[in-house]
Design a protein around this motif. Structure first.
Motif, mmCIF file in Angstrom:
data_model
loop_
_atom_site.group_PDB
_atom_site.id
_atom_site.type_symbol
_atom_site.label_atom_id
_atom_site.label_comp_id
_atom_site.label_asym_id
_atom_site.label_seq_id
_atom_site.Cartn_x
_atom_site.Cartn_y
_atom_site.Cartn_z
ATOM 1 N N LYS A 112 -25.251 -14.541 40.554
ATOM 2 C CA LYS A 112 -25.108 -14.774 39.115
ATOM 3 C C LYS A 112 -25.977 -15.949 38.640
ATOM 4 O O LYS A 112 -26.577 -15.895 37.569
ATOM 5 C CB LYS A 112 -23.636 -15.023 38.774
ATOM 6 C CG LYS A 112 -22.747 -13.816 39.057
ATOM 7 C CD LYS A 112 -21.313 -14.065 38.660
ATOM 8 C CE LYS A 112 -20.382 -12.923 39.065
ATOM 9 N NZ LYS A 112 -20.747 -11.626 38.505
ATOM 10 N N LEU A 113 -26.018 -17.001 39.448
ATOM 11 C CA LEU A 113 -26.810 -18.179 39.066
ATOM 12 C C LEU A 113 -28.297 -17.862 38.974
ATOM 13 O O LEU A 113 -28.959 -18.200 37.990
ATOM 14 C CB LEU A 113 -26.616 -19.301 40.091
ATOM 15 C CG LEU A 113 -25.400 -20.207 39.976
ATOM 16 C CD1 LEU A 113 -25.291 -21.088 41.215
ATOM 17 C CD2 LEU A 113 -25.490 -21.052 38.723
ATOM 18 N N ALA A 114 -28.832 -17.233 40.019
ATOM 19 C CA ALA A 114 -30.278 -17.061 40.110
ATOM 20 C C ALA A 114 -30.866 -16.233 38.966
ATOM 21 O O ALA A 114 -31.871 -16.639 38.365
ATOM 22 C CB ALA A 114 -30.656 -16.469 41.466
ATOM 23 N N PRO A 115 -30.299 -15.072 38.609
ATOM 24 C CA PRO A 115 -30.893 -14.323 37.496
ATOM 25 C C PRO A 115 -30.768 -15.037 36.155
ATOM 26 O O PRO A 115 -31.678 -14.970 35.328
ATOM 27 C CB PRO A 115 -30.143 -12.988 37.507
ATOM 28 C CG PRO A 115 -28.901 -13.241 38.261
ATOM 29 C CD PRO A 115 -29.227 -14.314 39.262
ATOM 30 N N ALA A 116 -29.647 -15.726 35.946
ATOM 31 C CA ALA A 116 -29.486 -16.461 34.686
ATOM 32 C C ALA A 116 -30.542 -17.553 34.568
ATOM 33 O O ALA A 116 -31.206 -17.696 33.537
ATOM 34 C CB ALA A 116 -28.079 -17.052 34.598
ATOM 35 N N LEU A 117 -30.722 -18.314 35.641
ATOM 36 C CA LEU A 117 -31.717 -19.393 35.624
ATOM 37 C C LEU A 117 -33.126 -18.842 35.498
ATOM 38 O O LEU A 117 -33.955 -19.382 34.761
ATOM 39 C CB LEU A 117 -31.588 -20.247 36.881
ATOM 40 C CG LEU A 117 -30.266 -20.988 37.072
ATOM 41 C CD1 LEU A 117 -30.275 -21.741 38.390
ATOM 42 C CD2 LEU A 117 -29.980 -21.931 35.915
ATOM 43 N N ALA A 118 -33.419 -17.755 36.212
ATOM 44 C CA ALA A 118 -34.751 -17.151 36.149
ATOM 45 C C ALA A 118 -35.082 -16.707 34.733
ATOM 46 O O ALA A 118 -36.228 -16.822 34.282
ATOM 47 C CB ALA A 118 -34.834 -15.971 37.105
ATOM 48 N N ALA A 119 -34.092 -16.210 34.015
ATOM 49 C CA ALA A 119 -34.307 -15.715 32.656
ATOM 50 C C ALA A 119 -34.424 -16.833 31.623
ATOM 51 O O ALA A 119 -34.819 -16.589 30.490
ATOM 52 C CB ALA A 119 -33.169 -14.779 32.260
ATOM 53 N N GLY A 120 -34.063 -18.063 32.012
ATOM 54 C CA GLY A 120 -34.123 -19.178 31.075
ATOM 55 C C GLY A 120 -32.799 -19.508 30.424
ATOM 56 O O GLY A 120 -32.747 -20.241 29.439
ATOM 57 N N CYS A 121 -31.718 -18.966 30.966
ATOM 58 C CA CYS A 121 -30.385 -19.240 30.431
ATOM 59 C C CYS A 121 -29.768 -20.437 31.149
ATOM 60 O O CYS A 121 -30.099 -20.727 32.296
ATOM 61 C CB CYS A 121 -29.471 -18.032 30.629
ATOM 62 S SG CYS A 121 -29.988 -16.564 29.731
ATOM 63 N N THR A 122 -28.839 -21.098 30.473
ATOM 64 C CA THR A 122 -27.989 -22.092 31.122
ATOM 65 C C THR A 122 -26.675 -21.411 31.478
ATOM 66 O O THR A 122 -26.363 -20.325 30.993
ATOM 67 C CB THR A 122 -27.752 -23.304 30.206
ATOM 68 O OG1 THR A 122 -27.192 -22.856 28.960
ATOM 69 C CG2 THR A 122 -29.057 -24.035 29.943
#
Length: 205
Positions: A112-122
């Motif tokens: 969950k962390l990695a795709p959110a961060l990759a997309a530019g989300c916090t």
């Protein structure tokens, strides 16, 4: 509030910058795989061999999405007019709330962390109340890799219900992602629907 404040700067970083940070997190997880696996066994009870395997593929999620960050693209769409074209682009949705289960206490975090961060989300992460230590050590690795303050926020509690209520009702939370039981997933989805949050759930295995 912390995730909302950090979103403007984090979402304006380039995909390549975010990919570099995620690659560093992947490297650190590999270097500390034995420590993470031992912690998982002590906290959650998974046999050490299984815990070691889980840490390996938890790190693989991070590497995968580091590479995917560089492939965020758009699409040109035709128009009914000869002098016009439309451009479709992907942008980060905003603050993501994530709730993870106890049975895979590190791999479900990175998934969950990695795709959110990759997309530019916090992100605001609520790990299972039975396995907070695995979450704490994993988040420390991301911070050491260069994720700025406020981009990842970790909330632990013995009673998860009040946290779920905030995550499904606060207008600053634009997406909710949950892995867990079907009963709790239904409840969260119903509450998220009232605010038209984006939601993704993995329920009941």
């Amino acid at each position: 509030a912390s995730a909302d404040r950090a979103f403007r700067d984090w979402s304006s970083t380039t995909p390549h910058e975010r990919a570099r940070i995620l690659q560093r997190a992947w490297q650190l997880m590999g270097e500390r795989s034995a420590e993470l696996a031992e912690l998982m066994t002590r906290e959650q009870g998974k046999p050490l061999k299984a815990a070691t395997f889980e840490v390996g593929y938890a790190a693989d999620f991070v590497q995968w999405f580091a590479e995917e960050a560089r492939r965020i693209n758009g699409e040109w769409l035709p128009s009914g007019r000869a002098d016009q074209r439309f451009l479709s682009v992907r942008v980060p949705v905003g603050v993501v709330a994530a709730i993870t289960p106890w049975n895979y206490p590190i791999s479900m975090l990175t998934r969950k962390l990695a795709p959110a961060l990759a997309a530019g989300c916090t992100i605001v992460l609520k790990p299972a109340e039975a396995t907070p230590l695995c979450a704490i050590e994993t988040v420390k690795i991301f911070e050491e890799a260069g994720v700025p303050a406020g981009v990842i926020n970790l909330v632990t509690a013995a009673d998860p219900r009040p946290i779920g209520d905030v995550m499904t009702s606060d207008p600053r939370v634009r997406k909710l992602t949950f892995t867990g039981s079907t009963a709790v997933g239904r409840l969260l989805a119903a509450k998220s629907g009232a605010s038209l949050q984006r939601i993704s759930v993995e329920l009941g295995g």
